[in-house]
Design a protein around this motif. Structure first.
Motif, mmCIF file in Angstrom:
data_model
loop_
_atom_site.group_PDB
_atom_site.id
_atom_site.type_symbol
_atom_site.label_atom_id
_atom_site.label_comp_id
_atom_site.label_asym_id
_atom_site.label_seq_id
_atom_site.Cartn_x
_atom_site.Cartn_y
_atom_site.Cartn_z
ATOM 1 N N ASP A 1 -13.427 1.325 -46.234
ATOM 2 C CA ASP A 1 -14.480 1.766 -45.320
ATOM 3 C C ASP A 1 -15.438 0.631 -44.986
ATOM 4 O OD1 ASP A 1 -13.443 4.263 -45.267
ATOM 5 O OD2 ASP A 1 -15.129 5.250 -46.275
ATOM 6 N N VAL A 2 -15.791 0.562 -43.727
ATOM 7 C CA VAL A 2 -16.852 -0.317 -43.264
ATOM 8 C C VAL A 2 -18.156 0.474 -43.423
ATOM 9 C CG1 VAL A 2 -17.822 -1.178 -41.097
ATOM 10 C CG2 VAL A 2 -15.430 -1.647 -41.680
ATOM 11 N N VAL A 3 -19.216 -0.201 -43.837
ATOM 12 C CA VAL A 3 -20.485 0.497 -44.041
ATOM 13 C C VAL A 3 -21.533 -0.055 -43.066
ATOM 14 C CG1 VAL A 3 -22.343 1.004 -45.669
ATOM 15 C CG2 VAL A 3 -19.979 0.920 -46.467
ATOM 16 N N ALA A 4 -22.125 0.845 -42.295
ATOM 17 C CA ALA A 4 -23.178 0.458 -41.360
ATOM 18 C C ALA A 4 -24.498 1.036 -41.851
ATOM 19 C CB ALA A 4 -22.857 0.969 -39.963
ATOM 20 N N ASP A 5 -25.454 0.155 -42.107
ATOM 21 C CA ASP A 5 -26.821 0.563 -42.460
ATOM 22 C C ASP A 5 -27.681 0.264 -41.252
ATOM 23 O OD1 ASP A 5 -27.299 1.610 -45.126
ATOM 24 O OD2 ASP A 5 -26.337 -0.247 -45.814
ATOM 25 N N VAL A 6 -27.999 1.297 -40.495
ATOM 26 C CA VAL A 6 -28.650 1.047 -39.203
ATOM 27 C C VAL A 6 -29.853 1.953 -38.991
ATOM 28 C CG1 VAL A 6 -26.520 0.234 -38.117
ATOM 29 C CG2 VAL A 6 -27.066 2.670 -38.053
ATOM 30 N N VAL A 7 -30.663 1.549 -38.021
ATOM 31 C CA VAL A 7 -31.780 2.371 -37.574
ATOM 32 C C VAL A 7 -31.590 2.608 -36.078
ATOM 33 C CG1 VAL A 7 -34.272 2.479 -37.223
ATOM 34 C CG2 VAL A 7 -33.355 1.495 -39.336
ATOM 35 N N LEU A 8 -31.589 3.882 -35.662
ATOM 36 C CA LEU A 8 -31.478 4.232 -34.249
ATOM 37 C C LEU A 8 -32.832 4.727 -33.773
ATOM 38 C CD1 LEU A 8 -28.081 6.154 -34.111
ATOM 39 C CD2 LEU A 8 -28.574 3.883 -33.208
ATOM 40 N N GLU A 9 -33.128 4.416 -32.520
ATOM 41 C CA GLU A 9 -34.418 4.815 -31.966
ATOM 42 C C GLU A 9 -34.252 5.025 -30.465
ATOM 43 O OE1 GLU A 9 -37.507 2.078 -33.121
ATOM 44 O OE2 GLU A 9 -38.838 2.747 -31.522
ATOM 45 N N ALA A 10 -34.733 6.170 -29.968
ATOM 46 C CA ALA A 10 -34.702 6.409 -28.524
ATOM 47 C C ALA A 10 -35.953 5.811 -27.902
ATOM 48 C CB ALA A 10 -34.638 7.906 -28.238
ATOM 49 N N GLN A 11 -35.735 5.012 -26.857
ATOM 50 C CA GLN A 11 -36.862 4.420 -26.138
ATOM 51 C C GLN A 11 -36.625 4.683 -24.660
ATOM 52 O OE1 GLN A 11 -36.857 0.345 -27.457
ATOM 53 N NE2 GLN A 11 -38.209 0.787 -29.181
ATOM 54 N N GLY A 12 -37.445 5.539 -24.081
ATOM 55 C CA GLY A 12 -37.191 5.930 -22.699
ATOM 56 C C GLY A 12 -35.861 6.652 -22.630
ATOM 57 N N GLU A 13 -34.959 6.182 -21.792
ATOM 58 C CA GLU A 13 -33.636 6.798 -21.683
ATOM 59 C C GLU A 13 -32.583 6.010 -22.445
ATOM 60 O OE1 GLU A 13 -33.239 9.830 -20.449
ATOM 61 O OE2 GLU A 13 -35.425 9.684 -20.266
ATOM 62 N N ALA A 14 -33.008 4.992 -23.172
ATOM 63 C CA ALA A 14 -32.055 4.150 -23.907
ATOM 64 C C ALA A 14 -32.167 4.403 -25.409
ATOM 65 C CB ALA A 14 -32.310 2.682 -23.602
ATOM 66 N N VAL A 15 -31.149 3.968 -26.135
ATOM 67 C CA VAL A 15 -31.158 4.043 -27.595
ATOM 68 C C VAL A 15 -30.969 2.630 -28.129
ATOM 69 C CG1 VAL A 15 -29.848 4.815 -29.625
ATOM 70 C CG2 VAL A 15 -30.320 6.421 -27.764
ATOM 71 N N THR A 16 -31.835 2.238 -29.054
ATOM 72 C CA THR A 16 -31.663 0.913 -29.664
ATOM 73 C C THR A 16 -31.072 1.075 -31.057
ATOM 74 O OG1 THR A 16 -33.858 0.889 -30.668
ATOM 75 C CG2 THR A 16 -33.675 -0.025 -28.441
ATOM 76 N N LEU A 17 -30.299 0.081 -31.425
ATOM 77 C CA LEU A 17 -29.635 0.053 -32.721
ATOM 78 C C LEU A 17 -29.985 -1.267 -33.388
ATOM 79 C CD1 LEU A 17 -27.174 0.772 -34.747
ATOM 80 C CD2 LEU A 17 -25.839 -0.654 -33.228
ATOM 81 N N THR A 18 -30.469 -1.208 -34.637
ATOM 82 C CA THR A 18 -30.662 -2.425 -35.425
ATOM 83 C C THR A 18 -30.131 -2.152 -36.819
ATOM 84 O OG1 THR A 18 -32.880 -1.710 -36.025
ATOM 85 C CG2 THR A 18 -32.712 -3.298 -34.219
ATOM 86 N N GLY A 19 -29.726 -3.181 -37.527
ATOM 87 C CA GLY A 19 -29.254 -2.999 -38.890
ATOM 88 C C GLY A 19 -28.159 -3.973 -39.235
ATOM 89 N N THR A 20 -27.336 -3.564 -40.206
ATOM 90 C CA THR A 20 -26.246 -4.436 -40.647
ATOM 91 C C THR A 20 -24.964 -3.636 -40.758
ATOM 92 O OG1 THR A 20 -26.670 -4.000 -42.987
ATOM 93 C CG2 THR A 20 -27.757 -5.932 -42.026
ATOM 94 N N VAL A 21 -23.854 -4.337 -40.684
ATOM 95 C CA VAL A 21 -22.556 -3.724 -40.935
ATOM 96 C C VAL A 21 -21.805 -4.626 -41.912
ATOM 97 C CG1 VAL A 21 -21.602 -4.749 -38.831
ATOM 98 C CG2 VAL A 21 -20.407 -2.850 -39.926
ATOM 99 N N THR A 22 -21.152 -3.995 -42.895
ATOM 100 C CA THR A 22 -20.463 -4.732 -43.947
ATOM 101 C C THR A 22 -19.007 -4.303 -44.011
ATOM 102 O OG1 THR A 22 -22.504 -4.863 -45.226
ATOM 103 C CG2 THR A 22 -20.458 -5.230 -46.436
ATOM 104 N N GLY A 23 -18.116 -5.264 -44.071
ATOM 105 C CA GLY A 23 -16.691 -4.955 -44.176
ATOM 106 C C GLY A 23 -15.987 -5.937 -45.091
ATOM 107 N N ARG A 24 -14.850 -5.511 -45.637
ATOM 108 C CA ARG A 24 -14.041 -6.395 -46.479
ATOM 109 C C ARG A 24 -12.854 -6.907 -45.672
ATOM 110 N NH1 ARG A 24 -15.164 -7.126 -51.400
ATOM 111 N NH2 ARG A 24 -13.159 -8.104 -51.767
#
Ligand SMILES: [Zn+2]
Length: 167
Positions: free
Chosen positions: A42-65
């Motif tokens: 499994d790939v693991v994504a630790d992210v924060v999503l936020e709606a701004q206006g009509e858009a969605v922003t994504l920040t965080g990290t993704v980890t894979g082997r």
């Protein structure tokens, strides 16, 4: 088909400007770069999503082997990469800049795939100190061992030669 990286957006748009931390995990199959590929883990994504206006922003990290072949000793080797992601999703995405936003959900998978694909090592090492091929597994034949050296003269015969010449 399971879509582990598909996130409903209803809650995000009800609380515009609020940060929604998420931990998502699942496999990302068929992700490879020359001799290195992502494992089936499994790939693991630790992210924060936020709606701004009509858009969605994504920040965080993704980890894979990943798994691949050491570029020095050619033995199989594995490792882990963690990549930072920071992207924007919108209904009318700008090619090469933002990602598509669905009506009720946002699919993070394309972002995660792209981030990991760019982070896979193209010439991995099993260890920074890898000395290279194992001499037992890959014998190195040097010129000296391979050449036709004259056989060493047995010192006893050499002494005999001296006696003969004396006669
Ligand atoms: Zn190695």
């Amino acid at each position: 088909m399971r879509r582990p990286f598909l996130v409903p957006t209803g809650e995000l748009f009800r609380q515009r400007g609020a940060r929604h931390p998420l931990r998502l995990s699942g496999p990302l199959p068929d992700l490879a770069l020359s001799i290195t590929r992502l494992t089936g883990d499994d790939v693991v994504a630790d992210v924060v999503l936020e709606a701004q206006g009509e858009a969605v922003t994504l920040t965080g990290t993704v980890t894979g082997r990943w798994t691949g072949e050491c570029r020095r000793c050619l033995e199989p080797t594995t490792g882990q990469v963690t990549v930072e992601v920071s992207e924007v999703f919108e209904t009318d995405p700008v090619e090469g800049e933002t990602y598509p936003l669905g009506r009720d959900a946002v699919d993070l998978e394309p972002v995660l795939r792209e981030a990991l694909a760019l982070a896979l090592p193209s010439a991995p090492l099993c260890d920074d100190a890898c000395p290279g091929p194992d001499p037992d597994a890959h014998p190195v034949v040097t010129a000296a061992e391979d050449g036709d050296e004259p056989p060493a003269v047995d010192p006893r015969w050499a002494a005999l030669d001296v006696l003969r010449s004396d006669n």
